[in-house]
Write a protein that holds these residues in place. Sequence first.
Motif, PDB file in Angstrom:
ATOM      1  N   MET A  54     152.825 103.346 109.691  1.00  0.00           N
ATOM      2  CA  MET A  54     152.961 102.456 110.864  1.00  0.00           C
ATOM      3  C   MET A  54     152.648 101.022 110.459  1.00  0.00           C
ATOM      4  O   MET A  54     151.623 100.749 109.831  1.00  0.00           O
ATOM      5  CB  MET A  54     151.992 102.902 111.960  1.00  0.00           C
ATOM      6  N   THR A  55     153.546 100.103 110.781  1.00  0.00           N
ATOM      7  CA  THR A  55     153.319  98.698 110.466  1.00  0.00           C
ATOM      8  C   THR A  55     152.098  98.151 111.184  1.00  0.00           C
ATOM      9  O   THR A  55     151.775  98.580 112.291  1.00  0.00           O
ATOM     10  CB  THR A  55     154.552  97.855 110.846  1.00  0.00           C
ATOM     11  N   VAL A  56     151.443  97.177 110.557  1.00  0.00           N
ATOM     12  CA  VAL A  56     150.256  96.581 111.178  1.00  0.00           C
ATOM     13  C   VAL A  56     150.617  95.529 112.211  1.00  0.00           C
ATOM     14  O   VAL A  56     149.752  94.997 112.876  1.00  0.00           O
ATOM     15  CB  VAL A  56     149.328  95.942 110.117  1.00  0.00           C
ATOM     16  N   LEU A  57     151.918  95.265 112.351  1.00  0.00           N
ATOM     17  CA  LEU A  57     152.319  94.232 113.311  1.00  0.00           C
ATOM     18  C   LEU A  57     151.776  94.495 114.690  1.00  0.00           C
ATOM     19  O   LEU A  57     151.313  93.599 115.376  1.00  0.00           O
ATOM     20  CB  LEU A  57     153.851  94.177 113.369  1.00  0.00           C
ATOM     21  N   ASP A  96     151.704 113.173 125.819  1.00  0.00           N
ATOM     22  CA  ASP A  96     151.057 113.478 124.540  1.00  0.00           C
ATOM     23  C   ASP A  96     151.205 112.349 123.529  1.00  0.00           C
ATOM     24  O   ASP A  96     150.349 112.173 122.664  1.00  0.00           O
ATOM     25  CB  ASP A  96     151.641 114.766 123.955  1.00  0.00           C
ATOM     26  N   ASP A  97     152.288 111.566 123.635  1.00  0.00           N
ATOM     27  CA  ASP A  97     152.492 110.465 122.686  1.00  0.00           C
ATOM     28  C   ASP A  97     151.810 109.175 123.101  1.00  0.00           C
ATOM     29  O   ASP A  97     151.941 108.150 122.440  1.00  0.00           O
ATOM     30  CB  ASP A  97     153.982 110.220 122.477  1.00  0.00           C
ATOM     31  N   ILE A 127     149.016  97.332 129.555  1.00  0.00           N
ATOM     32  CA  ILE A 127     147.700  97.943 129.765  1.00  0.00           C
ATOM     33  C   ILE A 127     146.933  98.026 128.463  1.00  0.00           C
ATOM     34  O   ILE A 127     145.773  97.587 128.363  1.00  0.00           O
ATOM     35  CB  ILE A 127     147.843  99.333 130.408  1.00  0.00           C
ATOM     36  N   VAL A 128     147.547  98.577 127.424  1.00  0.00           N
ATOM     37  CA  VAL A 128     146.795  98.788 126.183  1.00  0.00           C
ATOM     38  C   VAL A 128     146.461  97.466 125.503  1.00  0.00           C
ATOM     39  O   VAL A 128     145.377  97.306 124.929  1.00  0.00           O
ATOM     40  CB  VAL A 128     147.555  99.739 125.232  1.00  0.00           C
ATOM     41  N   GLN A 179     150.677 103.042 119.137  1.00  0.00           N
ATOM     42  CA  GLN A 179     151.740 103.611 118.309  1.00  0.00           C
ATOM     43  C   GLN A 179     152.998 103.869 119.137  1.00  0.00           C
ATOM     44  O   GLN A 179     154.119 103.623 118.669  1.00  0.00           O
ATOM     45  CB  GLN A 179     151.235 104.894 117.646  1.00  0.00           C
ATOM     46  N   PHE A 180     152.815 104.352 120.353  1.00  0.00           N
ATOM     47  CA  PHE A 180     153.936 104.530 121.273  1.00  0.00           C
ATOM     48  C   PHE A 180     154.670 103.203 121.472  1.00  0.00           C
ATOM     49  O   PHE A 180     155.900 103.131 121.394  1.00  0.00           O
ATOM     50  CB  PHE A 180     153.406 105.065 122.610  1.00  0.00           C
TER      51      PHE A 180
END
Length: 325
Positions: free
Chosen positions: A1-4, A137-138, A172-173, A191-192
């Motif tokens: 997963m990219t850190v962007l 779940d994701d 939200i996140v 990640q989603f």
Amino acid sequence: MTVLFTTPPVSGRQNPGMPTQITEFRAPTRRALDFLDGHARLLERRLAQAWFAAPDPQHAHAVLHALEGHRNADGGLGHGLEADVLAPDSQPLAVDFALEVVEQVLQSPSGQHDSVRDHAHAFAAGLPAYLAARAQDDGGLPIVLPTIAAYPRAEHWGDGEFPAGLNPTASIVSRLRALEITSDWTTAAEQFCARHIETLRTAESLDAHTALTVFCFLDHAAEQDRAREVAAEIAARAATWTSFHLYPGSGYGLGPLDFAPGPDHPRRGLFPADAVEAHLDAIQQTQQPDGGWPLSWQPPGPASELAWRGVLALRNARLLHAFGR
């Protein structure tokens, strides 16, 4: 997963647009504030104090206390906080609305105090458990739940059956991480969002509300050079977004000022200068004799209409003052 698409630690506060103390108002702003005094909810009246009264952390604390009145036992928020959904039970939509208010509080002149940030952190700390229980779940969240169907709501919310999406997960996140709130759910949600934002770069269509949540997410990305590049790619297709008016138009839609609410806002350069000026002109031209503005959609009842007119009056008062109108 990219850190962007990871959120960096909070290293300081930003307060684009508004001065730290306001002593004079032009007539349109004064009339909007008078409308708030006479017609708006407690929440918007206290938030107006945080922005327009002499700076005092008690104004900011009062906004957070007003938000707490919408808390449920499950840790979420409801009771018509977002006034198009009058369900008492908790809704992701209400959490999204609340965290945007928290962000405004921390940006306001009255929010520049450690005690306010501590209060905001405490308010938000209970949200991830509720969100995790409602997420797929994701990590993705639906904007509302089917439980709204038992209560008054605006027509556009239908039966409450919505898939998980960037709206509201991304906003939200990102706002939780800006408050240094982390959990297993925030990791999954990031990640989603990262996966879904990548697909938007080649998407043929995009809803303006989704674009706004994506830009909120990109604002807090660790790799800001890359985030600005992605934001520019998405904004270049703004004229094709649904529910968006690049220039003032009829019917409901967001506009450039929803994305860049100040002359020095980092996203100001994404939209043509004449489009911004045209929207400011439209705000001044459509202010009503009572100092407020009409809605471009049908809310579920008169109380909801007044609530939204208060939200809109505060938004427009801030915009007019920030742009010297």
